[in-house]
Scaffold this active site. Structure first.
Site, PDB file in Angstrom:
ATOM      1  N   CYS A  15      14.862  11.729 -13.260  1.00 10.74           N
ATOM      2  CA  CYS A  15      13.689  12.918 -13.034  1.00 10.74           C
ATOM      3  C   CYS A  15      14.635  14.110 -13.494  1.00 10.74           C
ATOM      4  O   CYS A  15      15.659  14.248 -12.862  1.00 10.74           O
ATOM      5  CB  CYS A  15      13.111  12.811 -11.693  1.00 10.74           C
ATOM      6  SG  CYS A  15      11.624  14.009 -11.457  1.00 10.74           S
ATOM      7  N   CYS A  19      12.885  15.995  -5.389  1.00 13.07           N
ATOM      8  CA  CYS A  19      11.928  16.372  -4.164  1.00 13.07           C
ATOM      9  C   CYS A  19      12.457  15.546  -2.983  1.00 13.07           C
ATOM     10  O   CYS A  19      12.992  14.381  -3.199  1.00 13.07           O
ATOM     11  CB  CYS A  19      10.539  15.701  -4.691  1.00 13.07           C
ATOM     12  SG  CYS A  19       9.886  16.370  -5.977  1.00 13.07           S
ATOM     13  N   TYR A  21      11.100  14.152  -0.390  1.00 15.75           N
ATOM     14  CA  TYR A  21      10.449  13.086   0.096  1.00 15.75           C
ATOM     15  C   TYR A  21      10.332  11.868  -0.834  1.00 15.75           C
ATOM     16  O   TYR A  21       9.420  10.933  -0.556  1.00 15.75           O
ATOM     17  CB  TYR A  21       9.080  13.680   0.631  1.00 15.75           C
ATOM     18  CG  TYR A  21       8.235  14.045  -0.476  1.00 15.75           C
ATOM     19  CD1 TYR A  21       7.554  13.475  -1.540  1.00 15.75           C
ATOM     20  CD2 TYR A  21       7.881  15.426  -0.171  1.00 15.75           C
ATOM     21  CE1 TYR A  21       6.854  13.977  -2.197  1.00 15.75           C
ATOM     22  CE2 TYR A  21       7.143  16.434  -1.136  1.00 15.75           C
ATOM     23  CZ  TYR A  21       6.889  15.412  -2.171  1.00 15.75           C
ATOM     24  OH  TYR A  21       5.664  16.169  -3.090  1.00 15.75           O
ATOM     25  N   GLY A  66      10.004   8.151 -11.319  1.00 15.16           N
ATOM     26  CA  GLY A  66      10.808   9.243 -12.042  1.00 15.16           C
ATOM     27  C   GLY A  66       9.668  10.279 -12.684  1.00 15.16           C
ATOM     28  O   GLY A  66       8.734  10.605 -12.308  1.00 15.16           O
ATOM     29  N   CYS A 255      -7.161   1.318  -4.438  1.00 18.67           N
ATOM     30  CA  CYS A 255      -6.394   0.112  -3.717  1.00 18.67           C
ATOM     31  C   CYS A 255      -6.189   0.363  -2.366  1.00 18.67           C
ATOM     32  O   CYS A 255      -6.407  -0.551  -1.628  1.00 18.67           O
ATOM     33  CB  CYS A 255      -5.611  -0.418  -4.379  1.00 18.67           C
ATOM     34  SG  CYS A 255      -3.920   0.419  -4.500  1.00 18.67           S
ATOM     35  N   CYS A 261      -4.407  -5.467  -1.040  1.00 17.10           N
ATOM     36  CA  CYS A 261      -3.585  -5.133  -2.307  1.00 17.10           C
ATOM     37  C   CYS A 261      -4.221  -5.612  -3.394  1.00 17.10           C
ATOM     38  O   CYS A 261      -4.969  -6.795  -3.354  1.00 17.10           O
ATOM     39  CB  CYS A 261      -2.331  -5.831  -2.088  1.00 17.10           C
ATOM     40  SG  CYS A 261      -1.135  -4.828  -1.011  1.00 17.10           S
ATOM     41  N   ASP A 277       3.559  -0.299  -7.041  1.00 24.02           N
ATOM     42  CA  ASP A 277       4.477   1.019  -7.105  1.00 24.02           C
ATOM     43  C   ASP A 277       5.302   1.180  -5.951  1.00 24.02           C
ATOM     44  O   ASP A 277       6.492   1.640  -5.930  1.00 24.02           O
ATOM     45  CB  ASP A 277       3.914   2.119  -7.453  1.00 24.02           C
ATOM     46  CG  ASP A 277       4.711   3.446  -7.803  1.00 24.02           C
ATOM     47  OD1 ASP A 277       5.626   3.270  -8.333  1.00 24.02           O
ATOM     48  OD2 ASP A 277       4.241   4.502  -7.556  1.00 24.02           O
ATOM     49  N   CYS A 317      -7.638  -4.980  15.213  1.00 22.29           N
ATOM     50  CA  CYS A 317      -8.051  -3.995  14.146  1.00 22.29           C
ATOM     51  C   CYS A 317      -9.205  -4.475  13.383  1.00 22.29           C
ATOM     52  O   CYS A 317     -10.008  -3.647  13.103  1.00 22.29           O
ATOM     53  CB  CYS A 317      -6.791  -4.120  12.986  1.00 22.29           C
ATOM     54  SG  CYS A 317      -6.921  -2.776  11.506  1.00 22.29           S
ATOM     55  N   CYS A 326     -12.111   2.042   7.512  1.00 21.56           N
ATOM     56  CA  CYS A 326     -10.627   1.989   7.384  1.00 21.56           C
ATOM     57  C   CYS A 326      -9.953   1.085   6.731  1.00 21.56           C
ATOM     58  O   CYS A 326      -8.779   1.251   5.921  1.00 21.56           O
ATOM     59  CB  CYS A 326     -10.415   2.168   9.059  1.00 21.56           C
ATOM     60  SG  CYS A 326      -8.492   2.223   9.192  1.00 21.56           S
TER      61      CYS A 326
END
Length: 375
Positions: A15, A19, A21, A66, A255, A261, A277, A317, A326
């Site tokens: 990159c 950054c 974070y 990247g 997603c 997932c 990712d 949940c 949610c």
């Protein structure tokens, strides 16, 4: 074979920014190879050939990093050429590019416009908020350069969204950021909750989101968006538009809002394939498109149980009145309870606070949408 989704890392973790974070820098440091360099044209050809010939109906290619534009414009011209070469079944091909905007110039804009690329441009709000955490390796701010890239894409008619990572700093300036985006005419926005480093304690970094801060951010942003919705001029905000669609009975396209997932093929520069990712670690590798077919990658996905893992959330949940909207949130934000083998979203408190305050309005909007669909 259903439509196929492919994310490619043409520049691996390389990159031209640094950054604070960056979740992918964190992942790269925790595997055997932190960077696989630039993707070769042969690997690109193998990825496109094996995915296009297996897909039915449609295939989507997302180029991410990247910073993917470091690979050069000629690489992307090759990608489009290979897509045309191997589109034997005349399927729909969609291309997207997620970029920090540092390399965009007129040549890039001409290419992106002519080839119908949808661009996700990373920009974290106002100059002060953005430059605090998104800077060069020398610590220099990048806001002004990114703003110029946005204006350049406007001039050439390139379709783009603004991608904003919500850190603790950005969350507290949501009103200022929303008005700034409105002033610039940025009608398509995505707000992405900042991730803590994988496998580490939550809330330890200066940029970390806490559940209360995230919940209040969502409330504040929704209030602004809802006020504009009442006036018929609200921007597209991916999370909110998906929620309204869910309230109307539609399946969310995002997603992280489905609760389970989805099937993804995330490809590193060396051709290795991962299920998400957010999990591009050695232990999650599903194969390599230089040697494996898509069917073999999918078989290893089934063997690992990666998708099934996201279904293991606690009963409390599932019984929550907000679960319909949610869905337990993104798996990457969930923590495993080793005694039960079940997961709970770290941001649950904030999400619950948001739905307590805004859920009724979301459902009203969903009902209105459903009624329009019936007429």
């Amino acid at each position: 074979m259903p439509p196929v989704s492919v994310m490619l890392k043409p520049s691996s973790s390389l990159c031209n920014m640094s950054c604070d974070y960056c979740f992918y820098c964190d992942e790269a440091r925790k595997r055997r190879e932190s960077s696989y360099g630039f993707m070769s044209e042969q690997t690109l050809k193998n990825v496109i050939r094996k995915t296009m010939l297996a897909a039915e109906g449609a295939v989507s290619y997302v180029y991410q990093g990247g910073e993917p534009t470091l690979r050069g414009l000629d690489f992307f011209e090759k990608a489009v050429a290979y897509q045309k070469q191997y589109n034997k079944n005349r399927i729909v091909v969609r291309n997207s590019l997620q970029t920090n905007g540092m390399c965009l110039d007129e040549s890039w804009c001409v290419f992106l416009k002519e080839n119908h690329f949808l661009v996700g441009l990373s920009l974290d709000g106002t100059k002060e908020v953005h430059d605090a955490l998104r800077h060069t390796k020398l610590g220099e701010g990048t806001f002004d350069r990114i703003l110029r890239s946005a204006k350049l894409m406007d001039r050439y008619g390139v379709d783009y969204n603004i991608l904003t990572v919500i850190t603790s700093q950005a969350a507290e300036r949501v009103g200022e950021i929303y008005r700034f985006y409105e002033k610039n005419g940025w009608r398509y926005q995505q707000y992405i909750a900042c991730l803590d480093p994988l496998g580490e304690e939550h809330g330890e970094s200066i940029y970390s989101l806490t559940p209360p801060v995230y919940g209040q951010f969502l409330i504040d942003l929704f209030d602004l968006w809802y006020r504009d919705w009442e006036r018929g001029r609200q921007p597209y905000i991916r999370q909110f538009d998906n929620l309204v669609g869910m309230a109307a009975g539609y399946v969310p396209e995002s997603c992280d809002q489905r609760g389970v997932c989805s099937i993804q093929n995330v490809v590193e520069a060396d051709g290795s394939v991962y299920p998400c990712d957010f999990y591009m670690m050695d232990e999650y590798c599903l194969g390599n498109f230089n040697v494996d077919r898509l069917e073999q990658v999918d078989e290893r996905r089934r063997e690992t149980g990666f998708l099934e893992r996201s279904r293991r959330i606690k009963e409390e949940c599932l019984q929550c009145p907000h679960y319909r909207l949610c869905r337990g949130g993104c798996q990457r934000n969930r923590d495993l309870n080793v005694s039960t083998g079940l997961y709970e979203n770290y941001l649950c408190e904030g999400l619950r606070k948001f739905f307590d305050v805004c859920g009724e309005r979301i459902c009203q909007m969903g009902n209105a949408l459903a009624q329009r669909g019936q007429n």
